[in-house]
Write a protein that holds these residues in place. Structure first.
Motif, PDB file in Angstrom:
ATOM      1  N   ILE A 102     -49.162  -7.479  24.977  1.00 15.68           N
ATOM      2  CA  ILE A 102     -47.923  -7.618  24.231  1.00 15.68           C
ATOM      3  C   ILE A 102     -47.027  -8.593  24.983  1.00 15.68           C
ATOM      4  CG2 ILE A 102     -46.934  -5.549  25.340  1.00 15.68           C
ATOM      5  CD1 ILE A 102     -45.378  -5.159  22.647  1.00 15.68           C
ATOM      6  N   GLU A 103     -46.449  -9.521  24.233  1.00 13.65           N
ATOM      7  CA  GLU A 103     -45.596 -10.557  24.820  1.00 13.65           C
ATOM      8  C   GLU A 103     -44.159 -10.370  24.355  1.00 13.65           C
ATOM      9  OE1 GLU A 103     -46.774 -14.937  24.962  1.00 13.65           O
ATOM     10  OE2 GLU A 103     -45.204 -14.956  23.427  1.00 13.65           O
ATOM     11  N   VAL A 104     -43.237 -10.390  25.327  1.00 15.86           N
ATOM     12  CA  VAL A 104     -41.804 -10.315  25.033  1.00 15.86           C
ATOM     13  C   VAL A 104     -41.176 -11.630  25.505  1.00 15.86           C
ATOM     14  CG1 VAL A 104     -39.658  -9.066  25.420  1.00 15.86           C
ATOM     15  CG2 VAL A 104     -41.829  -7.811  25.357  1.00 15.86           C
ATOM     16  N   LYS A 105     -40.627 -12.370  24.542  1.00 12.78           N
ATOM     17  CA  LYS A 105     -40.132 -13.713  24.853  1.00 12.78           C
ATOM     18  C   LYS A 105     -38.712 -13.886  24.339  1.00 12.78           C
ATOM     19  CE  LYS A 105     -41.510 -18.571  24.254  1.00 12.78           C
ATOM     20  NZ  LYS A 105     -42.533 -19.458  23.664  1.00 12.78           N
TER      21      LYS A 105
ATOM     22  N   LEU B  10     -37.556  -4.366  29.083  1.00 11.28           N
ATOM     23  CA  LEU B  10     -37.777  -5.800  28.925  1.00 11.28           C
ATOM     24  C   LEU B  10     -36.919  -6.377  27.796  1.00 11.28           C
ATOM     25  CD1 LEU B  10     -41.679  -6.063  29.315  1.00 11.28           C
ATOM     26  CD2 LEU B  10     -39.928  -6.554  31.029  1.00 11.28           C
ATOM     27  N   MET B  11     -36.831  -5.644  26.676  1.00 17.03           N
ATOM     28  CA  MET B  11     -36.042  -6.123  25.536  1.00 17.03           C
ATOM     29  C   MET B  11     -34.561  -6.138  25.860  1.00 17.03           C
ATOM     30  SD  MET B  11     -37.954  -4.203  22.390  1.00 17.03           S
ATOM     31  CE  MET B  11     -39.741  -4.185  22.286  1.00 17.03           C
ATOM     32  N   LEU B  12     -34.109  -5.125  26.593  1.00 19.28           N
ATOM     33  CA  LEU B  12     -32.693  -5.078  26.966  1.00 19.28           C
ATOM     34  C   LEU B  12     -32.346  -6.250  27.873  1.00 19.28           C
ATOM     35  CD1 LEU B  12     -29.981  -3.614  26.911  1.00 19.28           C
ATOM     36  CD2 LEU B  12     -30.770  -2.230  28.851  1.00 19.28           C
ATOM     37  N   ASN B  13     -33.212  -6.538  28.846  1.00 23.26           N
ATOM     38  CA  ASN B  13     -32.992  -7.703  29.714  1.00 23.26           C
ATOM     39  C   ASN B  13     -32.953  -8.993  28.911  1.00 23.26           C
ATOM     40  OD1 ASN B  13     -32.944  -6.071  31.975  1.00 23.26           O
ATOM     41  ND2 ASN B  13     -35.066  -6.485  32.565  1.00 23.26           N
ATOM     42  N   ALA B  14     -33.860  -9.105  27.923  1.00 23.16           N
ATOM     43  CA  ALA B  14     -33.910 -10.311  27.088  1.00 23.16           C
ATOM     44  C   ALA B  14     -32.622 -10.472  26.284  1.00 23.16           C
ATOM     45  CB  ALA B  14     -35.121 -10.240  26.158  1.00 23.16           C
ATOM     46  N   ILE B  15     -32.127  -9.366  25.692  1.00 26.18           N
ATOM     47  CA  ILE B  15     -30.899  -9.412  24.889  1.00 26.18           C
ATOM     48  C   ILE B  15     -29.707  -9.801  25.760  1.00 26.18           C
ATOM     49  CG2 ILE B  15     -29.277  -7.975  23.604  1.00 26.18           C
ATOM     50  CD1 ILE B  15     -31.760  -6.432  22.556  1.00 26.18           C
ATOM     51  N   GLN B  16     -29.639  -9.216  26.972  1.00 23.51           N
ATOM     52  CA  GLN B  16     -28.533  -9.518  27.874  1.00 23.51           C
ATOM     53  C   GLN B  16     -28.579 -10.962  28.374  1.00 23.51           C
ATOM     54  OE1 GLN B  16     -28.986  -6.440  30.814  1.00 23.51           O
ATOM     55  NE2 GLN B  16     -27.800  -4.932  29.622  1.00 23.51           N
ATOM     56  N   ALA B  17     -29.772 -11.568  28.369  1.00 25.59           N
ATOM     57  CA  ALA B  17     -29.894 -12.966  28.810  1.00 25.59           C
ATOM     58  C   ALA B  17     -29.451 -13.944  27.732  1.00 25.59           C
ATOM     59  CB  ALA B  17     -31.340 -13.258  29.219  1.00 25.59           C
TER      60      ALA B  17
ATOM     61  N   LEU C 180     -35.383 -13.317  19.880  1.00 25.43           N
ATOM     62  CA  LEU C 180     -36.249 -12.397  20.616  1.00 25.43           C
ATOM     63  C   LEU C 180     -37.579 -12.346  19.860  1.00 25.43           C
ATOM     64  CD1 LEU C 180     -36.806 -10.207  22.770  1.00 25.43           C
ATOM     65  CD2 LEU C 180     -35.830  -8.533  21.171  1.00 25.43           C
ATOM     66  N   ALA C 181     -38.665 -12.729  20.538  1.00 25.88           N
ATOM     67  CA  ALA C 181     -39.981 -12.791  19.888  1.00 25.88           C
ATOM     68  C   ALA C 181     -40.943 -11.828  20.563  1.00 25.88           C
ATOM     69  CB  ALA C 181     -40.535 -14.209  19.946  1.00 25.88           C
ATOM     70  N   LEU C 182     -41.584 -11.001  19.751  1.00 28.12           N
ATOM     71  CA  LEU C 182     -42.618 -10.083  20.229  1.00 28.12           C
ATOM     72  C   LEU C 182     -43.946 -10.459  19.583  1.00 28.12           C
ATOM     73  CD1 LEU C 182     -40.158  -8.296  21.134  1.00 28.12           C
ATOM     74  CD2 LEU C 182     -41.618  -6.334  20.634  1.00 28.12           C
ATOM     75  N   GLN C 183     -45.009 -10.343  20.346  1.00 28.52           N
ATOM     76  CA  GLN C 183     -46.337 -10.614  19.800  1.00 28.52           C
ATOM     77  C   GLN C 183     -47.346  -9.672  20.449  1.00 28.52           C
ATOM     78  OE1 GLN C 183     -47.824 -14.551  20.524  1.00 28.52           O
ATOM     79  NE2 GLN C 183     -49.715 -14.224  19.373  1.00 28.52           N
TER      80      GLN C 183
ATOM     81  N   GLY D 267     -32.433 -22.155  31.393  1.00 23.49           N
ATOM     82  CA  GLY D 267     -31.868 -22.785  30.219  1.00 23.49           C
ATOM     83  C   GLY D 267     -32.735 -22.706  28.981  1.00 23.49           C
ATOM     84  N   LYS D 268     -33.978 -22.228  29.124  1.00 22.71           N
ATOM     85  CA  LYS D 268     -34.890 -22.167  27.971  1.00 22.71           C
ATOM     86  C   LYS D 268     -35.411 -20.760  27.692  1.00 22.71           C
ATOM     87  CE  LYS D 268     -36.408 -26.958  28.033  1.00 22.71           C
ATOM     88  NZ  LYS D 268     -37.573 -27.875  27.993  1.00 22.71           N
ATOM     89  N   GLY D 269     -35.374 -19.877  28.674  1.00 24.52           N
ATOM     90  CA  GLY D 269     -35.781 -18.506  28.417  1.00 24.52           C
ATOM     91  C   GLY D 269     -36.917 -18.024  29.292  1.00 24.52           C
ATOM     92  N   SER D 270     -37.322 -16.769  29.057  1.00 27.40           N
ATOM     93  CA  SER D 270     -38.349 -16.111  29.864  1.00 27.40           C
ATOM     94  C   SER D 270     -39.397 -15.472  28.958  1.00 27.40           C
ATOM     95  CB  SER D 270     -37.726 -15.032  30.760  1.00 27.40           C
ATOM     96  OG  SER D 270     -36.708 -15.579  31.578  1.00 27.40           O
ATOM     97  N   THR D 271     -40.586 -15.317  29.507  1.00 28.00           N
ATOM     98  CA  THR D 271     -41.690 -14.684  28.781  1.00 28.00           C
ATOM     99  C   THR D 271     -42.363 -13.670  29.695  1.00 28.00           C
ATOM    100  OG1 THR D 271     -42.077 -16.697  27.493  1.00 28.00           O
ATOM    101  CG2 THR D 271     -43.845 -15.053  27.527  1.00 28.00           C
ATOM    102  N   PHE D 272     -42.456 -12.433  29.240  1.00 28.15           N
ATOM    103  CA  PHE D 272     -43.170 -11.376  29.953  1.00 28.15           C
ATOM    104  C   PHE D 272     -44.391 -10.988  29.114  1.00 28.15           C
ATOM    105  CE2 PHE D 272     -39.023 -11.208  31.781  1.00 28.15           C
ATOM    106  CZ  PHE D 272     -39.170 -10.722  33.075  1.00 28.15           C
TER     107      PHE D 272
END
Length: 520
Positions: A449-452, A421-428, A435-438, A503-508
């Motif tokens: 756990i949230e990956v945003k 998930l983090m790799l996909n976020a970085i590549q995006a 990159l925000a984790l909670q 244009g604003k991002g994704s949240t998993f």
């Protein structure tokens, strides 16, 4: 108590109402200090030919005792008694809950007292005169009949109020969202279920149209929902009901949900359609479960196919790799041919990686579960990307939940999911971003756990496909990362939700169940 009975009078002297009550004895209590007037009343009752039983008292106190000790159908109450006015005693009877139809005896020409008596609940009044005494039997029967009708009306009103309150209680506290709109779509009623599902209180929505606040923010979806609602309302106006229509709605918090809506016509007393009732059930979670079930079925079928293909590729691929390596060992190999063989060997390595991913997807390794701190697993996953984050001009925010229960997981497998998930976020985030984790707990039975990211986002047309095997928009990659991740999460009893905006991002968001001894 005196019993009065006379021979039946001539038929023309007995009124319809009197005839109705002649079949039973009417018990009358007379509270009157004038014995002459009492005799006139007795004579009148005797001459009427009805069955009457009289009780006579001359004071308010004696009247109260009689009413407490015996049952009477009607009370003839003098306006003036030796121990107080008739009105005073009547108020006292009312305060004590003694309900009895009362005829008030007033002095001649005293309309003000008559009005006061009526305000206290007196059913009728007569003057102290021979004429009124003569008409007393008719007045008695009229009062008893009127009082019976009044009691029946009160009973029916009470039943109606109780039924109304009962039905309102059921509708108001129903778990589904129940609302009523007029023909223009303006909201007339909004129950507690609607408040809970949509987040809007009754005071915020009454008089408004649904499109003002419930329709999706996306203009295309909004126009589509408006057209659909107009079509459905046309059917309702024609008297038809519309069951189980799936529609998208937006809550006060901005969350999009899916509801199953049933519309029914609302009619007035003449049967004309004046609006529509709407019963909506939130089926968002149900739709997610259905999607996961379909995805699981697809993954299972593809897994079996993939396993067969991978095994068929693995053996000949191993042979090609060995042959290539043997050729590379030749000492007199021309430089051009060596480069070609090196390139081939590199390609074989990539193919082997794809085959390994296919096998991992088809038959994941057995998990080794134990209790783990989700914060520690997340930190180990982040450590891998410190260099990538710096190079990509990506800032990191990690908000750790405090006092989180431990989760029962295979830490290596969950780290693999988070890494993907983090790799996909970085590549995006090709131009940098955040990159925000909670980590968090719902306070009951889940840890999450949230990956945003603030990257390019995922097109809506792709959102339902991202977990499909081999689906990818990248020039490199197998498209198996998220497919493998979801299989790992399923083996942990965990779920994953995704939201994205181009244009604003994704949240998993991953939700892990808490074992029984740690659940709240």
């Amino acid at each position: 108590m005196n019993g009065l009975k006379a021979p039946p009078p001539m038929g023309e002297r007995v009124g319809v109402r009197e005839r109705k009550y002649m079949s039973r004895e009417i018990r009358i209590l007379i509270a009157e200090e004038n014995p002459d007037f009492v005799r006139m009343v007795e004579d009148s009752l005797r001459e009427s030919g009805g069955l009457y039983r009289l009780g006579v008292v001359s004071s308010g106190k004696a009247c109260l005792k009689k009413l407490q000790d015996e049952k009477f159908d009607i009370l003839l109450l003098d306006h003036s008694l030796p121990d107080g006015s008739g009105l005073t005693w009547l108020r006292r009877f009312n305060e004590m809950g003694i309900g009895i139809p009362t005829i008030f005896v007033t002095a001649k020409g005293d309309p003000q007292m008559s009005v006061q008596a009526m305000e206290e609940g007196v059913f009728d009044y007569i003057n102290r005169s021979a004429e009124c005494a003569k008409a007393f039997p008719f007045v008695v029967n009229r009062a008893i009949e009127g009082y019976s009708l009044m009691v029946e009306k009160v009973r029916l009103q009470k039943e109606l109020i109780e039924t109304k309150n009962f039905l309102e209680s059921i509708v108001e506290r129903a778990g589904d969202a129940i609302s009523v709109v007029d023909l223009e779509g303006k909201i007339l009623y909004w129950n507690e279920g609607a408040e809970q599902i949509y987040g809007y209180r009754k005071e915020e929505v009454l008089g408004k149209r649904l499109s003002d606040f419930l329709f999706p923010a996306d203009e295309n979806f909004r126009e589509e929902e408006e057209r659909l609602l107009d079509e459905l309302m046309m059917r309702v106006k024609q008297g038809g009901a519309v069951p189980n229509v799936e529609v998208k709605r937006r809550t006060k918090e901005g969350k999009e949900i899916i509801t199953s809506m049933t519309l029914s016509p609302l009619r007035d007393a003449e049967g004309r359609v004046i609006g529509a009732s709407r019963i909506c059930k939130d089926i968002t979670q149900l739709k997610k479960v259905e999607e996961r079930l379909l995805l699981t079925e697809r993954l299972t079928s593809l897994g079996e196919l993939t396993a067969g293909v991978a095994h068929e590729l693995r053996n000949p691929l191993a042979g090609i790799k060995i042959n290539t390596q043997v050729l590379l060992r030749k000492k007199d190999l021309p430089e051009m041919e060596r480069k070609l063989l090196d390139s081939s060997l590199e390609g074989i390595g990539r193919i082997q990686k794809i085959v390994d991913d296919m096998l991992h997807f088809a038959k994941p390794k057995a998990a080794h579960f134990k209790e783990e701190e989700i914060n520690e697993v997340a930190e180990r996953s982040l450590a891998i990307f410190q260099t990538k984050l710096k190079r990509g001009n990506i800032s990191l925010l990690f908000q750790k939940g405090e006092g989180l229960p431990k989760v029962w997981i295979d830490a290596h497998q969950i780290q693999q999911v988070l890494t993907n998930l983090m790799l996909n976020a970085i590549q995006a985030m090709e131009k940098g971003g955040t990159l925000a984790l909670q980590t968090f707990s719902d306070g009951k039975n889940e840890v999450g756990i949230e990956v945003k990211d603030t990257g390019a986002g995922i097109p809506k047309s792709h959102l339902k496909k991202i977990f499909d095997p081999f689906f990818t928009t990248k020039s490199e990659g197998t498209g198996l990362g998220l497919s493998i991740s979801i299989k790992i999460l399923e083996s942990h009893g965990a779920t994953i939700d995704v939201t994205s905006q181009e244009g604003k991002g994704s949240t998993f968001i991953i939700h892990f169940p808490i074992r029984g001894d740690h659940a709240v």
